[in-house]
Design an enzyme around this catalytic site. Structure first.
Site, PDB file in Angstrom:
ATOM      1  N   HIS A  30      11.472  -3.727  16.087  1.00 25.79           N
ATOM      2  CA  HIS A  30      11.440  -2.846  17.344  1.00 25.79           C
ATOM      3  C   HIS A  30      12.065  -3.140  18.886  1.00 25.79           C
ATOM      4  O   HIS A  30      11.403  -4.030  19.335  1.00 25.79           O
ATOM      5  CB  HIS A  30       9.962  -2.329  17.510  1.00 25.79           C
ATOM      6  N   HIS A 264      13.008   3.208  19.576  1.00 24.40           N
ATOM      7  CA  HIS A 264      11.604   2.317  19.132  1.00 24.40           C
ATOM      8  C   HIS A 264      11.745   1.365  18.112  1.00 24.40           C
ATOM      9  O   HIS A 264      11.346   0.182  18.400  1.00 24.40           O
ATOM     10  CB  HIS A 264      10.736   3.574  19.001  1.00 24.40           C
ATOM     11  N   GLU A 428     -18.604   3.067  16.834  1.00 31.21           N
ATOM     12  CA  GLU A 428     -18.393   2.138  16.024  1.00 31.21           C
ATOM     13  C   GLU A 428     -17.294   1.294  15.894  1.00 31.21           C
ATOM     14  O   GLU A 428     -16.998   0.230  15.476  1.00 31.21           O
ATOM     15  CB  GLU A 428     -18.688   2.847  14.595  1.00 31.21           C
ATOM     16  N   PHE A 454     -21.388   4.864   8.349  1.00 32.05           N
ATOM     17  CA  PHE A 454     -20.567   4.858   9.303  1.00 32.05           C
ATOM     18  C   PHE A 454     -19.592   3.513   9.522  1.00 32.05           C
ATOM     19  O   PHE A 454     -18.910   3.538  10.494  1.00 32.05           O
ATOM     20  CB  PHE A 454     -21.353   4.894  10.648  1.00 32.05           C
ATOM     21  N   HIS A 490     -25.376  11.485   5.385  1.00 25.09           N
ATOM     22  CA  HIS A 490     -25.939  10.050   5.542  1.00 25.09           C
ATOM     23  C   HIS A 490     -25.860   9.137   4.497  1.00 25.09           C
ATOM     24  O   HIS A 490     -26.407   7.886   4.760  1.00 25.09           O
ATOM     25  CB  HIS A 490     -27.084  10.387   6.476  1.00 25.09           C
TER      26      HIS A 490
END
Ligand code: TPP
Length: 684
Positions: A30, A264, A428, A454, A490
């Protein structure tokens, strides 16, 4: 454009063309970011950043994070030029097999690389973690006249970094925490990988960060080294807020593809490299040119760094004389060692049929360890009443002198950066990136915590922790469909398998309170790997260890918890976590039917897989093909342990909303079903 001194200009162009030549030689990489961001990097690394190239581990160095890790060539140029152990030959091997200059910066691989970056946004979160680490250590150890821990954290961040959600989470928290020693230089070039930012990223970034509580400064011309310098001075002077310096740059500066996404992510090509050098007044030959004066200027960092470190060592000596105990404690932390006696208060849990949830056992163990192990610092994503991860009496990490009026309902008088309980808020992903930053900084065994379901939100950070070999611990509770009423949203099902698939990670799902205590020992004694503890919400019986094998067997990943009465098992029941008690009950029932059963508690595949073959074969004898694994998660992966003649009682569908015990029953986690499935293996 304000013209920099000739030397400044020469140094900036040295960075630019080392990077461009690196990418061109590899024909991969890059070039756009280094061409645009070289001036800000130059000013930072020659005028502000404090580091010792000859000792990349000097503890009080400033931390530098290239969050836009695709610009790795820029970082390698800086490391080589300033005198780190990264030779010109090394950087000529950019992106090649075995090279010290891999495609994206990798911590532990290249001297001077603080953290592995490339997945955008992660480095930003790591930098916030490093700034938290500095603030916490400073608050705990510095004393009047002894500013022992005193350094800054800098990051170069790109559009992609600021678009990713994790950086928004982390920036919001950093603003709240008033991390005044954190400065991000934003490579504000209006171009991403595939297009201009006009098609997808048009909010006012400065106002956004100001709303987060940041101090922002704009530099209109990214080639104006004095303006960059002044902005850094302003960031230094601002001690109550983190700073974002928005530096208007041009991707691929000086190249025919300047300001286009085409600059880029691929080599410019021989012709365009030549044209770029001509445009910026750089000799077209030789490649990898480093003018003597430029090198001499960059290498002043070696002398400066040695002086800075020596001065700090003097400070450390004075500190050691004045505060020998704290100095000793700090040294342990800096070496990531456990102080002697750290584990003497870990409880032993008495046998108890009613038992307790492993999350509760974990909370008790953590609180027994915390007073002696000061490195243990962390928190949860707004769930500590549920995950039981709060360290009692250890204070909350929050900015000091916060007005009571700013916080509703509770007393803020005790707030301080010395607190060891981090409040990540409902963030989180940032939690994952921030604990990585704490671990990469050093001095901490950080932990994060949320519900297992989660963990999906933080998977990219967990993966990077494993890739870097960082000593972090995550406490994931509410670990199965037994969560119950909250329902399938959950109830984790596939998360265990997904986490076990990550290399170099240790996942432990202990089966009772005493296994939980051993799991914590493993987590703290394993310095170079992240460890995940997967824990229940519901109570589990605490096994009578005078009847069953010692919980220390957890260290080997799987162990014979209870053998067949005659020592010759007809079948083996294997289980982890909450299902261990279930197979123990099934063993009793099967024994009444004269079926000889071995119970294997298998809390960790990774620890078991690391054992010698003889041990594995002793636990799971190849001659016993009748094996049933029982786990309240997907079956994927278990066939490796049950073999072609075995079976798995698992959950290969989403859960359901109802009381947890009922859901477990409906999904077949009953003694009767275990026995029926086990007996079916004995037929034929
Ligand atoms: C999480 C993540 N998504 C996607 C990518 C692939 N990628 C690499 S760079 C980039 C965007 C580049 O834009 P910017 O951050 O502005 O960098 P610049 O083009 O200015 O160098 C993308 C999408 C990535 N590295 N990380």
């Amino acid at each position: 454009m304000i013209v920099a001194t000739q030397l400044d200009q020469q140094c900036v162009n040295t960075i630019r063309f080392l990077s461009v030549d690196m990418v061109q030689k590899a024909n991969s990489g890059h070039p756009g970011l280094p061409l645009g961001a070289a001036p800000m990097a130059y000013v930072l690394w020659t005028r502000w950043l404090r580091y010792n190239p000859k000792n990349p581990h000097w503890f009080n160095r400033d931390r530098f994070v290239l969050s836009a890790g695709h610009g790795s060539a820029l970082l390698y140029s800086l490391l080589h030029l300033t005198g780190y152990d990264l030779s010109l030959d090394d950087i000529k091997q950019f992106r090649q097999w075995g090279s010290k200059a891999p495609g994206h910066p990798e911590r532990g691989h290249t001297p001077g690389v603080e953290t592995t970056t490339g997945p955008l946004g992660q480095g930003f979160g790591n930098a916030v973690g490093m700034a938290i680490a500095e603030a916490q250590l400073a608050a705990c150890y510095n004393r009047p006249g002894h500013a022992l821990i005193d350094h800054h954290t800098f990051a170069i961040v790109s559009d992609g970094d600021l678009m990713e959600g994790v950086s928004s989470e982390a920036a919001s928290l950093a603003g709240h925490l008033k991390l005044g020693k954190l400065t991000c230089l934003y490579d504000d070039n209006y171009v991403t990988l595939s297009a201009g930012t006009d098609i997808s990223f048009t909010e006012n970034r400065a106002l956004r960060f100001e709303a987060y509580g940041w101090h922002t400064i704009s530099v209109a011309d990214g080639n104006d080294v004095e303006a960059i310098d002044a902005a850094l001075a302003a960031a230094y002077a601002e001690t109550a807020r983190p700073s974002l310096i928005l530096v208007r740059t041009h991707i691929g500066f000086g190249s025919p593809e300047q300001d286009s996404f085409k600059a880029h992510g691929s080599a410019l090509g021989v012709d365009d490299v030549r044209k770029t050098k001509q445009t910026l007044g750089w000799p077209t030959e030789p490649d990898f040119l480093i003018p003597d004066e430029a090198l001499a200027h960059f290498r002043e960092a070696v002398v400066r760094g040695a002086q800075d470190e020596a001065a700090w060592n003097d400070r450390m000596s004075a500190y050691t004389k004045a505060f020998p105990d704290m100095a000793e404690e700090l040294r342990y932390r800096l070496r990531d060692e456990l102080p002697s006696g750290w584990d003497t208060d870990i409880p032993v849990f008495d046998a108890d049929a009613k038992g307790l949830a492993t999350r509760d056992a974990s909370g008790k163990v953590m609180n027994a360890i915390a007073p002696k192990l000061h490195a243990l610092t962390g928190g949860s994503a707004d769930l500590d009443p549920s995950t039981k991860t709060a360290l009692k009496g250890m204070g909350d990490f929050n900015p000091p002198l916060l007005k009571n009026a700013d916080k509703q309902g509770s007393d803020s008088a005790g707030w301080s950066y010395a607190g060891r309980n981090l409040h990540f808020g409902v963030r989180e992903h940032a939690m994952g990136a921030i604990v990585n930053g704490l671990a990469a900084h050093g001095g901490f065994i950080p932990y994060g915590s949320t519900f297992l379901i989660f963990s999906d939100y933080m998977r990219p950070s967990i993966r990077l922790a494993a890739l870097m070999g960082l000593h972090v611990v995550h406490v994931f509770t509410h670990d199965s469909i037994a969560v119950g009423e909250d329902g399938p949203t959950h109830q984790p099902v596939e998360q265990l398998a997904g986490l076990r698939a990550i290399p170099d990670l240790i996942v432990i799902r202990p089966g009772d309170a005493n296994e939980t205590a051993v799991a914590w020992r493993v987590a703290l004694e394993t310095p170079n790997r992240p460890v995940l503890l997967v824990l229940t919400r519901q109570a589990l019986p605490t096994l009578d260890r005078s009847r069953y094998a010692a919980a220390d067997g957890l260290r080997r990943g799987a162990y014979v918890l209870s053998d067949a009465q005659n020592g010759k098992p007809d079948l083996i029941l294997i289980a982890s976590g909450s299902e261990v008690a279930l197979v123990v009950a099934a063993q009793q029932k099967l024994l009444a039917e004269k079926i000889q059963v071995r119970i294997v508690s298998m809390p960790s595949w990774e620890l078991f897989d690391a054992q010698p073959l003889e041990y594995c074969n002793a636990v799971l004898p190849p001659a016993v093909g009748a094996r049933l694994a029982v786990e309240a998660g997907v079956s994927q992966g278990w066939h490796r342990y049950v073999g072609s003649r075995g079976d798995v009682l698992a959950v290969d569908r989403f859960g359901a909303s109802a009381p947890g015990a009922l859901v477990m029953r409906e999904y077949g986690f009953t003694v009767d079903t275990v026995c029926a499935r086990a007996k079916a293996l004995l037929v034929g």
